[in-house]
Design a protein around this motif. Structure first.
Motif, short mmCIF file in Angstrom:
data_model
loop_
_atom_site.label_atom_id
_atom_site.label_comp_id
_atom_site.label_asym_id
_atom_site.label_seq_id
_atom_site.Cartn_x
_atom_site.Cartn_y
_atom_site.Cartn_z
N LYS A 181 108.89 34.84 133.03
CA LYS A 181 109.65 34.33 131.89
C LYS A 181 111.10 33.96 132.25
O LYS A 181 111.68 33.09 131.63
CB LYS A 181 109.68 35.37 130.75
CG LYS A 181 108.30 35.70 130.19
CD LYS A 181 107.60 34.47 129.65
CE LYS A 181 106.18 34.77 129.19
NZ LYS A 181 105.46 33.53 128.81
N GLY A 219 98.03 35.11 133.33
CA GLY A 219 98.96 35.30 132.23
C GLY A 219 98.30 35.95 131.03
O GLY A 219 98.88 36.82 130.36
N LYS A 231 97.70 39.57 131.90
CA LYS A 231 98.99 40.28 131.89
C LYS A 231 99.40 40.66 130.45
O LYS A 231 99.93 41.73 130.19
CB LYS A 231 100.06 39.42 132.54
CG LYS A 231 101.40 40.11 132.71
CD LYS A 231 102.40 39.18 133.39
CE LYS A 231 103.76 39.86 133.48
NZ LYS A 231 104.77 38.96 134.09
N LYS A 232 99.14 39.75 129.52
CA LYS A 232 99.47 40.03 128.10
C LYS A 232 98.62 41.17 127.54
O LYS A 232 99.05 41.94 126.70
CB LYS A 232 99.29 38.77 127.27
CG LYS A 232 100.38 37.74 127.46
CD LYS A 232 100.13 36.52 126.58
CE LYS A 232 101.22 35.46 126.76
NZ LYS A 232 100.99 34.27 125.95
#
Length: 277
Positions: free
Chosen positions: A223, A273, A276-277
Motif C-alpha cells: 500500500k 492480495g 493477504k486480506k
C-alpha cells in the motif's frame, strides 16, 4: 536446458539483450506507479505511437541509429502533451488520442511511400511488437541504453520526494512552494526516454503493459508508495528475465512473451492480495 542456455549466452547479442532488457524493465517500473496514480497511463501508449512515427522518419532518412531522432521527437511530444492537456479547448485524453493516432498513421504512410526495405511488413511487425529488435542490438546501442537508463534511475532517486508529492497532491505541493509544473515536465521527459528504450524490448504497441502491469501487480500486495515502487521493480525485472529466457528457448516473440508473463504475474499478485486480506 542449462546446456542450451550456456550455448546461447556464448553469443554477444543474447548477452546484450538480457542487459538491456533488465535495465529497461527496471526503468519502466519506476514511474509506472506514478503514471497509474496520476491517471497518466494512456500517455505511455500515446508516446509509443509517436516513437513509431519517429522510427518511420529515421528509416526513410536511412539513419544508422534511429534513436538519435526518435528520442528528441518523443521528448518534444511528451512536453506538447503535457501543455496541450491543460488546454481547455482540447482535453488531455483527446490530445493523447490526436497525437498518438496521427503519428501512427503518418509513420506507416511514410514507410509505404518511401519504402527502403524489401520486407516492409516484417519491419512494421518488428517495430510494433518487438519481435527481433532486442536480439539485433549493436554494442553502441547497448551503451546508449545503459547511459540513458542510468540517467533515468539517477533522476528518479534525486527527485523522488518531489515526484511523490506531485503524484499524491499536486495542488498542496504547489501551495507549499514546489514547482509542480517543472516536476511534471521531468516526469514527462523520463517517460519519453523510457518509451524509446522499451521499443527495442516489447515494440511500440506493448510498451504500456511493461510500464503499467508491474505497478498494478505491486498495488495488489503493498500500500505504501515506496513499497509498491520497490515491489514493482522486482516484478518487472523478474518478468523481463523470465520472458526473455522463454523467448530464447521456445522461439516465441520477445515482446509478447514478456507481456504474457506480466499478465500471469498480475493474476498471481491479485490472488496473493486476496489471501493477504
Amino acid at each position: 536446458m542449462i546446456q542450451t542456455l550456456t550455448q546461447y549466452f556464448s553469443f554477444s547479442f543474447v548477452r546484450y539483450a538480457f542487459i538491456v532488457g533488465i535495465l529497461i524493465a527496471l526503468c519502466s517500473s519506476l514511474l509506472g506507479v506514478t503514471l497509474v496514480l496520476k491517471r497518466f497511463s494512456f500517455i505511455g501508449d500515446g508516446l509509443s505511437h509517436v516513437a513509431f512515427g519517429g522510427i518511420a522518419i529515421a528509416s526513410v532518412l536511412n539513419l544508422s541509429n534511429n534513436m538519435y531522432l526518435v528520442l528528441p521527437v518523443t521528448i518534444l511530444s511528451a512536453v506538447l502533451l503535457l501543455r496541450t492537456g491543460k488546454n481547455k479547448k482540447i482535453q488531455g485524453d483527446a490530445a493523447v488520442a490526436m497525437i498518438s493516432v496521427g503519428s501512427l498513421a503518418l509513420g506507416y504512410l511514410l514507410m509505404n511511400i518511401f519504402s527502403t526495405s524489401s520486407n516492409l511488413s516484417g519491419d512494421v511487425c518488428s517495430t510494433l511488437f518487438g519481435s527481433t529488435s532486442i536480439l539485433t542490438l549493436t554494442k553502441g546501442e547497448v551503451w546508449l541504453c545503459v547511459g540513458l537508463s542510468v540517467i533515468v534511475i539517477i533522476a528518479f532517486i534525486l527527485f523522488y520526494n518531489k515526484i511523490f508529492a506531485v503524484t499524491f497532491d499536486e495542488d498542496f505541493a504547489q501551495a507549499i512552494g514546489t514547482h509542480a509544473s517543472i516536476y511534471n515536465l521531468v516526469i514527462a521527459i523520463i517517460i519519453a526516454i523510457i518509451i524509446v528504450l522499451a521499443m527495442n524490448l516489447v515494440g511500440s504497441l506493448l510498451i504500456s503493459a511493461l510500464v503499467i502491469f508491474p505497478a498494478l501487480s505491486a498495488m495488489r500486495i503493498f500500500k505504501s508508495f515506496k513499497s509498491v515502487t520497490i515491489c514493482s521493480a522486482v516484478i518487472s525485472v523478474f518478468c523481463a528475465v523470465t520472458g526473455l529466457l522463454i523467448a530464447v528457448l521456445a522461439g516465441t516473440p520477445v515482446g509478447s512473451t514478456i507481456v504474457a508473463i506480466n499478465i500471469a504475474g498480475f493474476a498471481i499478485c491479485s490472488l496473493a492480495g486476496v489471501i493477504k486480506k
